[in-house]
Design an enzyme around this catalytic site. Structure first.
Site, short mmCIF file in Angstrom:
data_model
loop_
_atom_site.label_atom_id
_atom_site.label_comp_id
_atom_site.label_asym_id
_atom_site.label_seq_id
_atom_site.Cartn_x
_atom_site.Cartn_y
_atom_site.Cartn_z
N SER A 71 60.73 -38.40 18.77
CA SER A 71 61.27 -37.05 18.96
C SER A 71 62.09 -36.53 17.79
O SER A 71 62.54 -35.37 17.83
CB SER A 71 62.12 -37.00 20.24
OG SER A 71 61.29 -36.93 21.37
N LYS A 74 60.97 -33.22 16.45
CA LYS A 74 61.42 -31.91 16.95
C LYS A 74 62.27 -31.16 15.92
O LYS A 74 62.44 -29.95 16.04
CB LYS A 74 62.16 -32.07 18.27
CG LYS A 74 61.26 -32.56 19.42
CD LYS A 74 62.03 -32.64 20.73
CE LYS A 74 61.10 -33.00 21.90
NZ LYS A 74 60.80 -34.43 21.98
N SER A 135 65.94 -32.84 24.39
CA SER A 135 64.73 -33.38 23.77
C SER A 135 63.51 -33.10 24.63
O SER A 135 62.62 -33.94 24.79
CB SER A 135 64.86 -34.89 23.50
OG SER A 135 63.86 -35.34 22.60
#
Length: 426
Positions: A71, A74, A135
């Site tokens: 993640s 992102k 997230s």
């Protein structure tokens, strides 16, 4: 005397011919995999610390190997969101609706998410906050759809963006960082089901550096520990996965962490790119492949604390101001100038992290320049040494160079004096 001048003319001619011939390009020195790693061996697959403005490398362990970033992906999605707003393609209040596939991902309890509903509209600001704080994978995918029209098109945009930053070996398949198989029909075509986004710690740090330098306002969101995701009458509490923030379990006032992003998958282990202010400077840290025994394992943050402690103990950040003259390198000689020397100073503000356990020195790449010189003209560059080695950055592996400007002007002497200098020196 005449013979000597003829010889000099021949040397000049040979030099001109040499300059006209094809030359061999000397490539830049490669960034080392490890830097000061022998002084601190962290229990991670890869780790790095840099200054956020110059990219000066402060610590490195296995920083060039591409590894799963999960993640932390992102942050690229957040960058492209901020860029799309900056380019007026969307606004914070733009409303978008998720596809059926995005809704499936957003409501999968195996993933980090806020629930999204079919035929409901969500603002870019809502999705951006959910992406960075909770997230949320579905929210990141919906941002991608809003910006590029499809997941495939957005991934292509991600790839193009990192290439423009000089990142050549990244592997990107999803906008959220989930493995390709986890996004269902939005999987990147032609890629393996188990394909995951891969980048090195060095390149992940470059992503963070571009974000912080171009869109420093991202900190206003990444520093939020708790926030509600409001969907009409429903509120979903969000808690930041960055436990080093104030109010969360791994916070310590010794480190002042205010961003950026965690990442976790089975292949990636526990990852974290962090940032903190320290004595007027800002540092970026990356740890990848830390232990992840369970969802409560704080290993990535413990390793980050060790890394920050090392940096704060081993370095002293020095703020160099624009127009500042550096002691020991305050002037350059001027050839054929009415003035024999001009005073110089820094052309722009910068931060240099001085190692406290070695001698520190500053030098100039050019000590003599040709007249005429105008005030403000770049005439040389400062470089910095710790012991016998130059301090270097991710984008300046041969040594950090800061432009030096002339503080005054000087004209060129006339042709007769120049001819006299040529004949007799001076």
């Amino acid at each position: 005397m005449l013979k000597r001048k003829i010889s000099q003319l021949l040397v000049v001619l040979v030099t001109i011919v040499t300059l006209l011939l094809p030359t061999q390009t000397i490539s830049a020195q490669a960034i080392p995999d490890n830097y000061r790693q022998e002084q601190l061996d962290l229990d991670v697959k890869s780790a790095l610390a840099i200054d956020s403005s110059t990219g000066q490398l402060l610590y490195g362990k296995n920083i060039n190997e591409p590894l799963p970033i999960a993640s932390m992906t992102k942050l690229i999605t957040a960058y492209l969101t901020l860029k799309a707003i900056d380019d007026k393609k969307i606004t914070w209040n733009t409303e978008v609706q998720p596809t059926e596939q995005i809704v499936k991902v957003a409501n999968n309890r195996l993933f980090s998410n806020v629930p999204l509903k079919l035929n409901y509209s969500y603002t870019i600001k809502q999705l951006y906050q959910a992406t960075l704080i909770e997230s949320a994978n579905g929210a990141a995918m919906l941002l991608a759809q809003a910006i590029s029209g499809s997941q495939k098109a957005f991934v292509k945009q991600m790839r193009l963006q990192v290439e423009q930053w000089g990142i050549k070996d990244a592997k990107l398949y999803t906008a959220c960082g989930l493995p390709n198989k986890s996004v269902g029909s939005d999987a990147y075509p032609g890629a393996e089901k188990n394909a995951e986004n891969l980048m090195s710690a060095k390149d992940m740090a470059l992503v963070g550096q571009h974000l912080l330098n171009e869109y420093p306002e991202i900190i206003e969101t990444t520093r939020i520990a708790h926030l509600d995701f409001v969907d009409q009458a429903t509120k979903t509490p969000m808690t930041n996965f960055n436990w080093m923030l104030k109010g969360l379990s791994q916070h310590s006032s010794n480190f002042n962490i205010d961003g950026l992003k965690t990442g976790t998958t089975d292949a990636a282990g526990a990852c974290f790119i962090g940032t903190a202010k320290h004595q007027g400077a800002r540092v970026i840290t990356v740890v990848m492949g830390a232990k992840h025994l369970n969802s409560a394992d704080p290993a990535r943050f413990e390793q980050t604390k060790k890394l920050l402690s090392f940096v704060y103990q081993k370095y002293q950040p020095i703020k160099l101001n624009k127009d500042q003259a550096i002691i020991g390198s305050t002037n350059v000689n001027v050839h054929n100038g009415k003035s024999k020397q001009v005073n110089i100073s820094l052309k722009k503000q910068a931060i240099i992290w001085r190692p406290v356990d070695e001698t520190f020195s500053v030098g100039l790449t050019k000590k003599t320049v040709e007249a005429p010189i105008t005030k403000g003209q770049t005439v040389s560059s400062y470089y910095f040494k710790s012991g016998n080695s130059k301090l270097f950055s991710l984008k300046q592996p041969n040594g950090i160079m800061l432009p030096a400007q002339a503080q005054t002007s000087t004209d060129r002497v006339n042709i007769f004096i120049r001819f006299w200098h040529w004949l007799f020196g001076g």
